[in-house]
Design a protein around this motif. Structure first.
Motif, mmCIF file in Angstrom:
data_model
loop_
_atom_site.group_PDB
_atom_site.id
_atom_site.type_symbol
_atom_site.label_atom_id
_atom_site.label_comp_id
_atom_site.label_asym_id
_atom_site.label_seq_id
_atom_site.Cartn_x
_atom_site.Cartn_y
_atom_site.Cartn_z
ATOM 1 N N MET A 1 111.104 17.678 69.619
ATOM 2 C CA MET A 1 109.785 17.956 70.531
ATOM 3 C C MET A 1 110.159 16.983 71.833
ATOM 4 O O MET A 1 110.726 15.951 71.976
ATOM 5 N N SER A 2 110.035 17.809 73.234
ATOM 6 C CA SER A 2 110.407 17.256 74.459
ATOM 7 C C SER A 2 109.856 15.893 74.639
ATOM 8 O O SER A 2 110.319 14.965 75.398
ATOM 9 N N VAL A 3 108.597 15.753 74.013
ATOM 10 C CA VAL A 3 107.558 14.716 74.484
ATOM 11 C C VAL A 3 108.226 13.594 73.906
ATOM 12 O O VAL A 3 108.392 12.448 74.738
ATOM 13 N N ILE A 4 109.003 13.272 72.904
ATOM 14 C CA ILE A 4 109.377 12.250 72.317
ATOM 15 C C ILE A 4 110.371 11.642 72.853
ATOM 16 O O ILE A 4 110.880 10.518 73.235
ATOM 17 N N THR B 1 110.763 8.836 75.891
ATOM 18 C CA THR B 1 110.430 7.368 75.407
ATOM 19 C C THR B 1 110.912 6.668 74.657
ATOM 20 O O THR B 1 111.223 5.707 74.304
ATOM 21 N N ASN B 2 111.537 7.667 73.523
ATOM 22 C CA ASN B 2 111.840 6.999 72.133
ATOM 23 C C ASN B 2 113.062 6.652 72.033
ATOM 24 O O ASN B 2 114.006 7.079 71.832
ATOM 25 N N THR C 1 104.605 1.573 73.481
ATOM 26 C CA THR C 1 103.714 2.149 74.417
ATOM 27 C C THR C 1 102.024 2.104 74.313
ATOM 28 O O THR C 1 101.571 2.374 73.045
ATOM 29 N N VAL C 2 101.377 1.377 75.224
ATOM 30 C CA VAL C 2 100.072 1.563 74.950
ATOM 31 C C VAL C 2 99.347 2.410 76.186
ATOM 32 O O VAL C 2 99.711 1.964 77.298
ATOM 33 N N SER C 3 98.603 3.685 75.844
ATOM 34 C CA SER C 3 98.246 4.619 76.846
ATOM 35 C C SER C 3 96.979 3.919 77.523
ATOM 36 O O SER C 3 96.184 3.126 76.879
ATOM 37 N N THR D 1 94.165 5.526 77.536
ATOM 38 C CA THR D 1 93.167 5.915 76.993
ATOM 39 C C THR D 1 93.036 4.823 75.759
ATOM 40 O O THR D 1 91.918 4.511 75.314
ATOM 41 N N SER E 1 106.601 4.471 67.925
ATOM 42 C CA SER E 1 106.785 3.728 69.341
ATOM 43 C C SER E 1 105.600 3.604 70.214
ATOM 44 O O SER E 1 105.711 3.263 71.463
ATOM 45 N N PHE E 2 104.420 3.931 69.721
ATOM 46 C CA PHE E 2 102.976 3.969 70.608
ATOM 47 C C PHE E 2 101.995 3.807 69.894
ATOM 48 O O PHE E 2 102.065 3.747 68.496
ATOM 49 N N VAL E 3 100.996 3.009 70.200
ATOM 50 C CA VAL E 3 99.884 2.637 69.611
ATOM 51 C C VAL E 3 98.759 3.741 69.615
ATOM 52 O O VAL E 3 98.355 4.213 70.510
ATOM 53 N N PRO F 1 94.707 4.512 67.937
ATOM 54 C CA PRO F 1 93.362 4.074 67.612
ATOM 55 C C PRO F 1 93.305 3.309 66.271
ATOM 56 O O PRO F 1 92.958 2.404 65.957
#
Lengths: 673, 314, 318
Positions: C1-4, C7-8, C226-228, C230, C274-276, C278
């Motif tokens: 997936m390109s999204v990862i 940042t990963n 990462t903390v977005s 949201t 790698s991201f938080v 909820p």
């Protein structure tokens, strides 16, 4: 003693009623704009000096707002008003006619802003501007004008918001948004009212009508007078056939028949007998159709050749033409039918025979001699006529839209001299020659050809399709159509005419045997023209000709057997309140919050909720899907990837890329549980 | 006639209104009526429809119908502009009778929408207009005339708007729970009266005054601002008050009983003047009313105490 | 997936590795998986852990086993009322042989310090420990000495109502990133506990699962999680709820909110992310906030229940 500090206030509040002043920024320009918007269409129809005056007054106000010019004192305004009224009266000789009245309104309305100093003046200007807008519709009711109405209302509403805003024009966007949404919500309400508002069958009182004359076919044909024919694209009428058009490209639409020739011009006969019952014996190939006739301010109607039945409100004449009792001043829609194999009574009354043989006492001697010579060679009437046609085809006869002007003996000078002309020349020459040979003949004016509009499935006949041809009475057979223009050799048709978009005569197609030599390439231009005409036709059908009868018809179609006033009012109020309620709910509903990702996710959750999985308030997205899968493991393959994408977009990246957001939306949309 | 109905309406409103500290404007308490312009528009629409019927002009019909539709929709829009507005009663600084009391009303919204061209005031003629963008707050001073001393309760407050199209007027009458202390109107007594005013009692020890510089001490709340050693404050040494002493002669004790011969209100006005005057000329003063005695002192707080006693004296 | 890909680049705790850690600890500390995870998260976040429970619940064992699986140098300090700051930090002692003062480091110079029953010591001693925890260094007689890395303090505390204790003041409690309770073991585990061999013997058999170097690398990764926006909104909502609640004297301080995010980051890393999300916040919320929120004392329900209901009423953003 006062305990508070000035910084406690965001801005000092404005005291008094600042809304009553017109000095707020943008208020005067807004008023000017709303005036300009409604006056603009009028300027095309009013005398130029009035347009000029109106523009000058508006310009004055604009300059005054920029403090270039002072505002006029009151006495000057009174003077100007009186002067304008006098000028209008002197120019038109009245102030009550349409042009005069509208002129006066336009001038007064523009002058009003010069003396506007108060909120109430501003509101008066804005409300009157709607009325001025309506006066424009007295001149033009096309769909473009309808679109312009909406645009004008949009602009005026935005101006109204400016006038009612504390700080005048602050954000153009928000004011336009406000007026745009109101207008969008108003359109369905408007439609409800339009359909159900009770209509009267006729006007409340008669009004003086305009003086301008109609164009198109006139009640006489004088071939010699015309030096050049300007083709007009204006629509004459539209036809939609119930079961498709009759085969063949050459539809001849009869309008009126001319029998009397005085040497210069052909005119309709004086006293045509009205025939109440059709002299029809039998026939095959019945064609039913509906014609929407543009107002031509004449009484005759156009029907397809060999007409069987016409509109009941019109009178039928013995020469198979129909006429209304009053000139057609508004668009007229009528049904009629024609029959291909119409057989009429071949008998002809002596009076009719005489009239159709009559020639002026003198003149055109060469033509008479030529005809007599022809008669001596041909006993058979039909052969004689065919000989004339072959002469046209054989000899140097040209088709042109710029014929020379003919003087004195017009038939002689055409037939033996110029030999250049269009349908009227040929038709009248043929009729003259045939009559001179002792065969009854007459001229028919009407339309021929037409253009098919595939978008709206109807035919358009324009003024450029106007045509004239000849009818010849053959003993024992009755009247037969003879179109001499069709006999011209194709190579003698002027070249520019062949390439002209506005072909005058479609008979050319017939003559060369259906070959598509002259078929124009299907251009964008033509498609556009047809599409626009479709809009025009729908506009005519659903808006302009919507009346009492259409309304009743619609109600009956909706299943109301006996539409009456009370029902209409019930339907109108009910429908209006219903739509208004929906609009109100929309207005007071809480706006959906969140961005595109959140919206997609909400759709996702709704889809899952339909399958029985309600997301808890405090449930994280991963937990939620885990719970769903625990119960319905077979869903995992479909929902986990979507959920994973959502979580990544929402929590992993700082700024999600648009294509990923789109992909999420797409995946959610395609999700089928 | 118009006034009669207005009075009736206000009586009815008064019965309905319950005074509270905070009100949210909503359907229950917002009224909506067509404005003069609304009637004008209605007249124009009727004219247009008559013309349309007469000329059988369907575009004119459409114009009339779109105007009717907009008219009805504008009712929603005008209503929405006021609905959700929250009125909060703020404080009001004490004033002297005859001055204008300024009640502070803070406005906010329960909706994410803005409220534009909204007027707030005590009557239709005295509205303060403002625009409130979404998510912001606004504070308005609503003036109210004062005539007599004592507590002045905040009268009805009117919230009105014609935005955005001017066709309707929405308004709401509310009673906010706020009151303002009104001091007596200060009236300068003539010299003959002044002669009666009692000087400080036979207290010979030095008392705080303004004449002679005595020393420094830490600032205590209530010290007159004039006493503060601003130089020291500027040097960031903290707030200190300079102490002065003055001879016992220039201290005052004002007594209501001294003016028993005149009208009570006049006497209170005189006392009010004397108290304010004494404070302005940096003198030490006290006040004695029936049943209330305020010992001699000085400073803004002291003055406020004296004036409140005068304002609320039965 | 390109999204990862974007940042990963983080080294996260692989699922397998985590499982090994949990399993190793679980051999010794039975049925306390949740607490174990929190303790590891706390270590990753470079925070300190407070274990609050009655004596004999296995607090010491947990600390010891954590030291072993990460291969950390372990020191245990039993806090008593006569313990002095110097007893923890160390002191300069005159060496007669060398003829000068020589610094003798105290037990705090270890990678994992177990401060047992921290509330039995006097406030003075407590604050010496807590200052060292906060500053990651010790200053004695003007000389500053850094503490080893990693440095992880596990303090245990008996519930305050026991006699002869000095409960840690609020400001000091804030220094602990997380607080856990062990509670009684479940029946089945207790049975095993009673039947099985001594925990201490088991401890000897535990092999380190992760090297010190790996641990340090992971600790460095936590702040890269990462903390977005949201998520920050969600955390802020939750923090605001604690402030609005009538149940607590004060809500979470901004420092408490930062601690919440830090713990959530470590939790995310621990779970190979790698991201938080909820869920991470929800998992650590109680451990982060319970010792930071002081009950106003007039409510029927316990703080714990309050915190749970608060979690249940905070909307997860769409």
């Amino acid at each position: 003693m006062r305990g508070y500090q000035a910084r406690d206030f965001q801005a000092s509040p404005v005291t008094g009623d600042p809304l009553l002043s017109l000095d707020r920024p943008g208020v005067i320009p807004a008023l000017l704009l709303s005036q300009l918007v409604v006056l603009l269409p009028l300027l095309f129809y009013l005398p130029s000096w009035i347009s000029f005056t109106v523009c000058a007054v508006l310009m004055w106000r604009l300059l005054a707002a920029r403090q270039v010019l002072p505002l006029p004192p009151r006495w000057l305004l009174v003077l100007l008003t009186l002067a304008a009224a006098t000028a209008v009266f002197l120019y038109f000789g009245t102030i009550s006619g349409r042009e005069a009245g509208v002129s006066l309104v336009a001038i007064m309305f523009s002058l009003k802003l010069l003396e506007a100093r108060h909120y109430r003046d501003a509101l008066l200007i804005i409300s009157v501007s709607f009325f001025v807008m309506v006066t424009g519709f007295l001149f033009n009711q096309s769909w473009l004008m309808g679109a312009y109405l909406l645009a004008a209302v949009f602009v005026i509403l935005a101006c109204l918001v400016v006038v009612n805003s504390l700080r005048g024009l602050t954000g153009l966007k928000s004011m336009m948004q406000m007026s745009g949404t109101v207008l969008l919500l108003a359109i369905p309400l408007m439609m409800v009212l339009f359909v159900f508002f009770p209509r009267l069958p006729g006007p409340l009182w008669r009004l003086p009508t305009g003086q301008s004359a109609g164009s198109g076919i006139s009640d006489q044909i004088a071939p010699g007078d015309i030096a050049s024919l300007h083709l007009s694209d204006e629509v004459a009428f539209r036809v939609s056939f119930d079961d498709g058009a009759p085969p063949g490209n050459g539809q001849y639409w009869r309008g009126l028949v001319m029998t009397d020739f005085d040497g210069l011009a052909w005119r309709p006969g004086r006293d045509e007998a009205v025939i109440s019952a059709p002299p029809v014996v039998a026939g095959e190939g019945l064609v039913n159709y509906e014609v929407t006739l543009e107002p031509h301010r004449q009484r005759w109607l156009f029907l397809l050749e060999k007409p069987l039945t016409g509109p009941p409100a019109a009178r039928r004449y013995g020469d198979l033409t129909w006429q209304t009792l009053r000139p057609v001043r508004e668009k007229l829609k009528y049904r009629a039918s024609s029959i291909n194999s119409l057989v009429t009574d071949p008998a002809i009354s002596p009076g009719e025979l005489e009239r159709n043989l009559a020639l002026p006492g003198s003149g055109n001697d060469r033509a008479r001699n030529w005809a007599r010579d022809l008669r001596s060679r041909h006993d058979n009437d039909q052969e004689l006529v065919e000989e004339i046609l072959s002469t046209i085809n054989r000899e140097e006869f040209y088709y042109t839209l710029q014929p020379p002007v003919l003087e004195e003996d017009i038939i002689d000078s055409f037939w033996f001299g110029s030999r250049r002309g269009f349908c009227e020349h040929y038709a009248s020459a043929l009729a003259f020659l045939v009559r001179a040979a002792g065969i009854p003949a007459r001229l028919v004016a009407g339309y021929q050809g037409g253009e098919y509009n595939p978008y709206g499935d109807y035919w358009i006949f324009r003024q450029s399709d106007a045509h004239a041809w000849t009818e010849v009475y053959l003993a024992g057979k009755g009247w037969r159509r003879v179109d001499p223009t069709a006999a011209i050799a194709p190579f003698r048709v002027e070249q520019d005419l062949l390439t002209d978009q506005n072909r005058r005569d479609h008979w050319l197609d017939d003559m060369i045997g259906g070959q598509d030599l002259l078929e124009l390439p299907e251009g964008v231009w033509q498609k556009l023209r047809l599409s626009l005409d479709t809009i025009d036709a729908y506009w005519d059908r659903w808006v302009l000709s919507f009346d009492n009868e259409t309304q009743n018809g619609l109600l009956r179609a909706l299943g109301f057997e006996q539409p009456d006033l009370r029902l209409l009012i019930w339907l109108m109020c009910g429908g209006f309140l219903l739509v208004l309620g929906v609009a109100g709910i929309g207005l007071f509903r809480r706006r959906p919050e969140g961005d595109a990702i959140a919206r997609s996710y909400r759709v996702f959750c709704r889809k899952l909720a339909k399958s029985g999985f309600e997301k808890q308030l405090a449930e994280g997205p991963a937990d939620f899907v885990r719970r769903v899968i625990a119960e319905r493991p077979e869903l995992a393959g479909r929902i986990v990837p979507v959920n994973r994408l959502y979580i990544r977009l929402r929590y992993q990246t700082e700024a999600a890329r648009p294509e990923d957001i789109r992909r999420l939306r797409e995946q959610v949309r395609q999700l089928n549980l | 006639m118009k006034n009669y109905w207005r009075r009736k309406f206000h009586l009815w409103i008064d019965q309905r209104l319950v005074s509270s500290h905070e009100v949210v404007l909503k359907q229950k308490n917002i009224y909506i009526l067509p404005s003069v312009y609304g009637f004008l528009m209605a007249a124009i629409v009727i004219l247009v429809l008559i013309a349309a019927t007469n000329y059988q002009n369907n575009l004119a019909f459409l114009t009339g119908f779109v105007l009717i539709s907009i008219g009805f929709l504008s009712m929603f829009y005008t209503f929405r502009n006021l609905a959700g507005l929250v009125l909060n009663a703020g404080g009001c600084s004490p004033v002297f009778a005859g001055e204008t009391a300024s009640f502070i009303v803070s406005l906010s919204s329960v909706k994410p929408l803005g409220h534009y061209s909204v007027g707030v005031g005590t009557s239709k003629a005295a509205l303060h207009y403002f625009d409130m963008e979404p998510g912001t707050e606004y504070r308005v001073e609503v003036p109210q005339a004062t005539t007599k001393r004592g507590w002045l309760t905040f009268s009805r407050v009117l919230c009105a708007s014609r935005f955005p199209f001017g066709t309707f007027r929405v308004f709401s009458w509310q009673k906010l729970d706020a009151r303002c202390l009104v001091y007596p109107r200060p009236i300068q007594p003539d010299d003959a009266v002044l002669a009666r005013v009692g000087q400080g009692e036979g207290d010979s020890r030095e008392r705080p005054g303004v004449e002679d510089y005595w020393g420094h001490r830490g600032y205590r709340p209530g010290d007159s601002k004039r006493q503060i050693d601003w130089k020291a404050y500027a040097k960031e040494q903290g707030l200190h008050s300079r102490e002065f002493v003055e001879s016992a002669g220039s201290s005052w004790m004002f007594r209501l009983d001294d003016f028993a011969h005149v009208d009570r209100e006049l006497a209170l006005s005189w006392l009010c003047y004397l108290v304010v005057h004494a404070e302005r000329s940096n003198q030490v003063y006290g006040l004695e009313l029936t049943g209330i005695r305020i010992d001699q002192g000085r400073g803004d707080e002291h003055l406020a105490r004296c004036l409140q006693a005068l304002a609320l004296h039965p | 997936m390109s999204v990862i890909k974007a940042t990963n680049k983080l080294v996260t705790v692989q699922n397998q590795q985590l499982a090994q850690l949990i399993e190793a600890i679980g051999k010794v500390v039975l049925g306390k998986e949740a607490q174990t995870r929190l303790a590891i998260a706390c270590l990753l976040a470079r925070g300190h852990l407070l274990i609050e429970d009655l004596p004999g619940m296995g607090k010491t064992t947990l600390a010891q086993v954590i030291a072993r699986v990460f291969g950390l140098e372990f020191q245990r300090v039993q806090f008593t009322s006569d313990l002095l700051p110097a007893d923890i930090l160390g002191s300069n002692i005159f060496e007669r042989s060398q003829g000068k003062f020589v610094f003798h480091p105290g037990p705090i110079y270890a990678q994992l310090v177990l401060a047992d029953e921290v509330n039995r010591a006097t406030p003075k001693t407590q604050s010496a420990l807590l200052e060292a925890m906060e500053e990651h260094q010790v200053t004695i007689e003007g000389e500053t000495r850094p503490l080893p890395t990693p440095f992880f303090v596990i303090a245990t505390q008996n519930p305050a109502h026991q006699i002869g204790t000095y409960p840690l003041p609020e400001s000091q409690l804030d220094r602990f990133l997380l607080r856990v309770e062990l509670g009684y073991p479940q029946q089945e585990f207790e049975k095993t506990l009673l039947k099985g061999s001594d925990r201490r013997d088991l401890l000897e058999d535990i092999e380190p699962v992760m090297s010190r170097r790996e641990l340090l690398a992971l600790q460095g990764q936590v702040k890269k999680v990462t903390v977005s926006d949201t998520l920050v909104e969600y955390v802020m909502d939750m923090v605001q709820k604690t402030r609005d609640s009538a149940h607590f004297v004060h809500g979470l301080s901004p420092r408490g909110a930062i601690a919440l995010i830090r713990a959530a980051k470590a939790w995310a890393l621990l779970h190979d992310r790698s991201f938080v999300v909820p869920e991470d916040v929800q998992q650590v919320f109680e451990a982060v906030s319970l010792h930071r929120l002081q009950s106003a004392g007039h409510s029927q329900t316990s703080s714990q229940e309050q915190i749970r209901s608060l979690l249940e009423t905070t909307r997860v953003p769409d």
